[in-house]
Motif scaffolding. Structure first.
Motif, PDB file in Angstrom:
ATOM      1  N   ASP A  19     -11.046  49.848 -73.564  1.00 20.36           N
ATOM      2  CA  ASP A  19     -11.686  50.068 -74.760  1.00 20.36           C
ATOM      3  C   ASP A  19     -11.836  51.416 -75.411  1.00 20.36           C
ATOM      4  O   ASP A  19     -12.625  52.498 -74.826  1.00 20.36           O
ATOM      5  N   PRO A  20     -11.278  51.932 -76.756  1.00 20.95           N
ATOM      6  CA  PRO A  20     -10.971  53.263 -77.111  1.00 20.95           C
ATOM      7  C   PRO A  20     -12.231  53.867 -77.379  1.00 20.95           C
ATOM      8  O   PRO A  20     -12.283  54.962 -77.422  1.00 20.95           O
ATOM      9  N   ILE A  21     -13.593  53.075 -77.724  1.00 23.54           N
ATOM     10  CA  ILE A  21     -14.807  53.818 -77.850  1.00 23.54           C
ATOM     11  C   ILE A  21     -15.422  54.223 -76.618  1.00 23.54           C
ATOM     12  O   ILE A  21     -16.570  54.898 -76.670  1.00 23.54           O
ATOM     13  N   MET A  22     -15.015  53.867 -75.297  1.00 26.49           N
ATOM     14  CA  MET A  22     -15.528  54.285 -74.120  1.00 26.49           C
ATOM     15  C   MET A  22     -15.009  55.390 -73.304  1.00 26.49           C
ATOM     16  O   MET A  22     -13.570  55.505 -73.855  1.00 26.49           O
ATOM     17  N   GLU A  23     -15.814  56.119 -72.651  1.00 31.02           N
ATOM     18  CA  GLU A  23     -15.091  57.406 -72.022  1.00 31.02           C
ATOM     19  C   GLU A  23     -14.017  57.170 -71.040  1.00 31.02           C
ATOM     20  O   GLU A  23     -13.112  57.913 -70.992  1.00 31.02           O
ATOM     21  N   THR A  24     -14.633  55.979 -70.432  1.00 26.50           N
ATOM     22  CA  THR A  24     -13.346  55.688 -69.054  1.00 26.50           C
ATOM     23  C   THR A  24     -12.934  54.106 -69.153  1.00 26.50           C
ATOM     24  O   THR A  24     -13.538  53.544 -69.919  1.00 26.50           O
ATOM     25  N   PRO A  25     -11.852  54.008 -68.670  1.00 26.82           N
ATOM     26  CA  PRO A  25     -11.343  52.388 -68.635  1.00 26.82           C
ATOM     27  C   PRO A  25     -12.469  51.632 -68.025  1.00 26.82           C
ATOM     28  O   PRO A  25     -13.459  51.982 -66.976  1.00 26.82           O
ATOM     29  N   THR A  26     -12.518  50.311 -68.297  1.00 26.89           N
ATOM     30  CA  THR A  26     -13.616  49.394 -67.362  1.00 26.89           C
ATOM     31  C   THR A  26     -13.012  48.112 -67.254  1.00 26.89           C
ATOM     32  O   THR A  26     -11.720  47.888 -67.245  1.00 26.89           O
ATOM     33  N   THR A  27     -13.851  46.989 -66.735  1.00 26.18           N
ATOM     34  CA  THR A  27     -13.321  46.024 -66.576  1.00 26.18           C
ATOM     35  C   THR A  27     -14.168  44.627 -66.929  1.00 26.18           C
ATOM     36  O   THR A  27     -15.312  44.973 -67.313  1.00 26.18           O
ATOM     37  N   LEU A  28     -13.554  43.553 -67.292  1.00 24.83           N
ATOM     38  CA  LEU A  28     -14.235  42.339 -67.462  1.00 24.83           C
ATOM     39  C   LEU A  28     -13.692  41.294 -66.665  1.00 24.83           C
ATOM     40  O   LEU A  28     -12.340  41.043 -66.370  1.00 24.83           O
ATOM     41  N   THR A  29     -14.486  40.319 -66.007  1.00 24.64           N
ATOM     42  CA  THR A  29     -14.056  39.178 -65.423  1.00 24.64           C
ATOM     43  C   THR A  29     -13.476  38.251 -66.278  1.00 24.64           C
ATOM     44  O   THR A  29     -13.688  38.275 -67.485  1.00 24.64           O
ATOM     45  N   SER A  30     -12.598  37.354 -65.628  1.00 23.78           N
ATOM     46  CA  SER A  30     -11.921  36.312 -66.416  1.00 23.78           C
ATOM     47  C   SER A  30     -12.915  35.449 -67.323  1.00 23.78           C
ATOM     48  O   SER A  30     -12.587  35.339 -68.690  1.00 23.78           O
ATOM     49  N   TYR A  31     -13.970  35.101 -66.822  1.00 25.70           N
ATOM     50  CA  TYR A  31     -15.108  34.636 -67.542  1.00 25.70           C
ATOM     51  C   TYR A  31     -15.495  35.343 -68.971  1.00 25.70           C
ATOM     52  O   TYR A  31     -15.517  34.869 -69.801  1.00 25.70           O
ATOM     53  N   GLU A  32     -15.775  36.723 -68.576  1.00 24.22           N
ATOM     54  CA  GLU A  32     -16.240  37.484 -69.638  1.00 24.22           C
ATOM     55  C   GLU A  32     -15.361  37.869 -70.583  1.00 24.22           C
ATOM     56  O   GLU A  32     -15.693  37.693 -71.868  1.00 24.22           O
ATOM     57  N   LEU A  33     -14.116  38.003 -70.175  1.00 21.14           N
ATOM     58  CA  LEU A  33     -12.966  38.296 -71.156  1.00 21.14           C
ATOM     59  C   LEU A  33     -12.895  36.886 -72.158  1.00 21.14           C
ATOM     60  O   LEU A  33     -12.829  37.014 -73.369  1.00 21.14           O
ATOM     61  N   GLU A  34     -12.774  35.716 -71.542  1.00 22.25           N
ATOM     62  CA  GLU A  34     -12.702  34.646 -72.380  1.00 22.25           C
ATOM     63  C   GLU A  34     -13.927  34.215 -73.321  1.00 22.25           C
ATOM     64  O   GLU A  34     -13.658  34.242 -74.470  1.00 22.25           O
ATOM     65  N   ARG A  35     -14.932  34.737 -72.904  1.00 19.45           N
ATOM     66  CA  ARG A  35     -16.111  34.499 -73.734  1.00 19.45           C
ATOM     67  C   ARG A  35     -16.187  35.294 -74.963  1.00 19.45           C
ATOM     68  O   ARG A  35     -16.251  34.995 -76.183  1.00 19.45           O
ATOM     69  N   VAL A  36     -15.796  36.583 -74.828  1.00 12.38           N
ATOM     70  CA  VAL A  36     -15.660  37.555 -76.118  1.00 12.38           C
ATOM     71  C   VAL A  36     -14.394  37.300 -76.757  1.00 12.38           C
ATOM     72  O   VAL A  36     -14.323  37.479 -77.875  1.00 12.38           O
ATOM     73  N   ARG A  37     -13.155  36.778 -76.117  1.00 12.76           N
ATOM     74  CA  ARG A  37     -12.098  36.480 -77.113  1.00 12.76           C
ATOM     75  C   ARG A  37     -12.423  35.189 -77.705  1.00 12.76           C
ATOM     76  O   ARG A  37     -11.670  34.843 -78.994  1.00 12.76           O
ATOM     77  N   PHE A  38     -13.350  34.353 -77.280  1.00 10.05           N
ATOM     78  CA  PHE A  38     -13.659  33.110 -78.187  1.00 10.05           C
ATOM     79  C   PHE A  38     -15.120  33.156 -78.484  1.00 10.05           C
ATOM     80  O   PHE A  38     -15.875  32.064 -78.802  1.00 10.05           O
ATOM     81  N   ALA A  39     -15.572  34.128 -79.074  1.00  9.25           N
ATOM     82  CA  ALA A  39     -17.006  34.288 -79.660  1.00  9.25           C
ATOM     83  C   ALA A  39     -16.830  33.431 -81.047  1.00  9.25           C
ATOM     84  O   ALA A  39     -15.799  33.466 -81.770  1.00  9.25           O
ATOM     85  N   LYS A  40     -18.136  32.885 -81.364  1.00 13.45           N
ATOM     86  CA  LYS A  40     -18.320  31.885 -82.716  1.00 13.45           C
ATOM     87  C   LYS A  40     -18.778  32.849 -83.605  1.00 13.45           C
ATOM     88  O   LYS A  40     -19.275  34.052 -83.436  1.00 13.45           O
ATOM     89  N   GLY A  41     -18.541  32.424 -84.890  1.00 13.66           N
ATOM     90  CA  GLY A  41     -19.355  33.108 -85.969  1.00 13.66           C
ATOM     91  C   GLY A  41     -18.219  33.590 -86.982  1.00 13.66           C
ATOM     92  O   GLY A  41     -16.985  33.469 -87.078  1.00 13.66           O
ATOM     93  N   ALA A  42     -18.799  34.158 -87.952  1.00 16.52           N
ATOM     94  CA  ALA A  42     -17.749  34.968 -88.804  1.00 16.52           C
ATOM     95  C   ALA A  42     -16.819  35.973 -88.101  1.00 16.52           C
ATOM     96  O   ALA A  42     -17.333  36.693 -86.963  1.00 16.52           O
ATOM     97  N   LEU A  43     -15.618  36.099 -88.790  1.00 20.83           N
ATOM     98  CA  LEU A  43     -14.293  36.676 -88.105  1.00 20.83           C
ATOM     99  C   LEU A  43     -14.190  36.102 -86.467  1.00 20.83           C
ATOM    100  O   LEU A  43     -13.881  37.063 -85.729  1.00 20.83           O
ATOM    101  N   ALA A  44     -14.411  35.072 -86.351  1.00 21.23           N
ATOM    102  CA  ALA A  44     -14.016  34.454 -84.924  1.00 21.23           C
ATOM    103  C   ALA A  44     -12.866  34.813 -84.372  1.00 21.23           C
ATOM    104  O   ALA A  44     -11.736  34.537 -85.068  1.00 21.23           O
ATOM    105  N   PRO A  45     -12.732  35.333 -83.332  1.00 21.20           N
ATOM    106  CA  PRO A  45     -11.169  35.822 -82.853  1.00 21.20           C
ATOM    107  C   PRO A  45     -10.276  35.116 -82.624  1.00 21.20           C
ATOM    108  O   PRO A  45      -9.235  35.138 -82.496  1.00 21.20           O
ATOM    109  N   LYS A  46     -10.661  33.669 -82.176  1.00 23.27           N
ATOM    110  CA  LYS A  46      -9.734  32.777 -81.733  1.00 23.27           C
ATOM    111  C   LYS A  46      -8.931  33.098 -80.765  1.00 23.27           C
ATOM    112  O   LYS A  46      -7.684  32.753 -80.918  1.00 23.27           O
ATOM    113  N   GLY A  47      -9.313  33.885 -79.700  1.00 26.61           N
ATOM    114  CA  GLY A  47      -8.323  34.210 -78.763  1.00 26.61           C
ATOM    115  C   GLY A  47      -7.266  35.372 -79.116  1.00 26.61           C
ATOM    116  O   GLY A  47      -6.261  35.476 -78.348  1.00 26.61           O
TER     117      GLY A  47
END
Length: 338
Positions: free
Chosen positions: A143-171
């Motif tokens: 994540d470019p705004i973070m100082e170091t690399p990080t991780t997300l679980t498969s569930y966490e990444l799916e959740r943010v990739r398919f967030a609902k609402g305005a400008l929904a990323p839709k994966g």
């Protein structure tokens, strides 16, 4: 699976993702400021008829995805971009690209990003990050705004990739397919076309809501918010302005600082003194945006609140609009020697 990928912290997510994904293709030439400027990232829009987080929609940069798209197109770099209706297909496609050794950009929602401090998590779906590998159930995240690399679980990444609402990323996933070399002449032409596009966007889009006209429109509106909306709602509107500037932007009018840095770096390819002088004007605008944000914070936190305070806030934006108008006119009038 872990791709040989170097994480670099940036000022802004999309320009950071763009420069990081293009680092190998460009031989390190395309920095974050160059990506931001070539992609005509600087913008302003006030859209009162669209509500985000109970306030008017306000943008300090161009639409999500356009910096990456414009930069790659201008440099002649082909782009692959996919959206998905199926979460399973989205995960399979991501894993296939990682197995091929391809780091990918993803558009995600901020609210459920577990590595973000809680005070920075709210419903905004146009954040960008890079996935560059997977170890067990954890995806490796740059994540470019973070100082170091990080991780997300498969569930966490799916959740943010398919967030609902305005400008929904839709994966949404995107990356480049490029074999070759980006010449300095191609970069020079891309710098000029990026400046030309940004000049048009800030000076010539019809209507009162965008560009320098939008900044001026907002300044005048702010002066009337206290009487029209009542003090409490007016404070919430100012909080929205600062949130979009500070938390979704890069802090203190940071997009203006990035654009100033772009013009300084452009000088190395197009050595015209006007670029350095105009760069100073954008730094001044960035400083004034920062001052305005501090003043607005004083109002919504209750330290200020008189009509004179709202007038002063509006006047900051009117001054900024004039500085940016003159700067973009100066850019428009440059007579390129190469």
């Amino acid at each position: 699976m872990k791709i040989d990928f170097e994480h670099r912290q940036s000022a802004h997510c999309e320009s950071g993702v763009t420069s990081n994904l293009l680092r190998q293709a460009s031989g390190g030439k395309i920095t974050e400021p160059l990506a931001f400027g070539i992609g005509a990232g600087l913008f302003y829009a006030y859209i009162p008829f669209i509500s985000i987080n109970n306030g008017p929609a306000i943008a300090f940069r161009t639409m999500p995805g356009w910096i990456f798209k414009r930069t790659c197109k201008s440099l002649g770099i082909p782009v692959v971009r996919k959206k998905f209706s199926s979460r399973e297909q989205a995960e399979t496609y991501l894993n296939d690209r990682l197995n091929e050794g391809q780091p990918v950009g993803c558009q995600v929602g901020v609210y459920y990003l577990s590595y973000f401090p809680k005070e920075y998590r709210f419903h905004f779906n146009a954040h960008n990050l890079i996935v560059y590998g997977k170890e067990g159930d954890n995806y490796l995240i740059s994540d470019p705004i973070m100082e170091t690399p990080t991780t997300l679980t498969s569930y966490e990444l799916e959740r943010v990739r398919f967030a609902k609402g305005a400008l929904a990323p839709k994966g949404q996933i995107y990356y480049t397919k490029f074999e070759g070399e980006i010449s300095d002449d191609r970069i020079r032409q891309s710098i000029k076309s990026g400046i030309k596009r940004n000049v048009f966007n800030m000076l010539s889009i019809p209507g009162p809501f965008s560009g320098v006209k939008g900044i001026r429109f907002t300044g005048n509106k702010i002066k009337g918010w206290r009487d029209k909306l009542g003090l409490e709602k007016a404070k919430l509107y100012l909080a929205q302005l600062v949130r979009m500037q500070e938390e979704i932007g890069t802090g203190g009018g940071g997009f203006r600082y990035i654009y100033a840095a772009f013009l300084q770096e452009a000088y190395a390819y197009l050595p015209q003194d006007e670029l350095l002088e105009i760069s100073k004007q954008f730094t001044t605008a960035g400083d004034l945006w920062r001052t305005a944000a501090i003043h607005a914070a004083g109002i919504y936190k209750g330290r200020l609140g008189s009509q004179q305070d709202f007038d002063a806030m509006g006047n900051y934006l009117l001054e900024i609009a004039e500085i940016e108008r003159k700067a973009f006119i100066a850019l428009k009038n440059i007579k390129w020697r190469t």
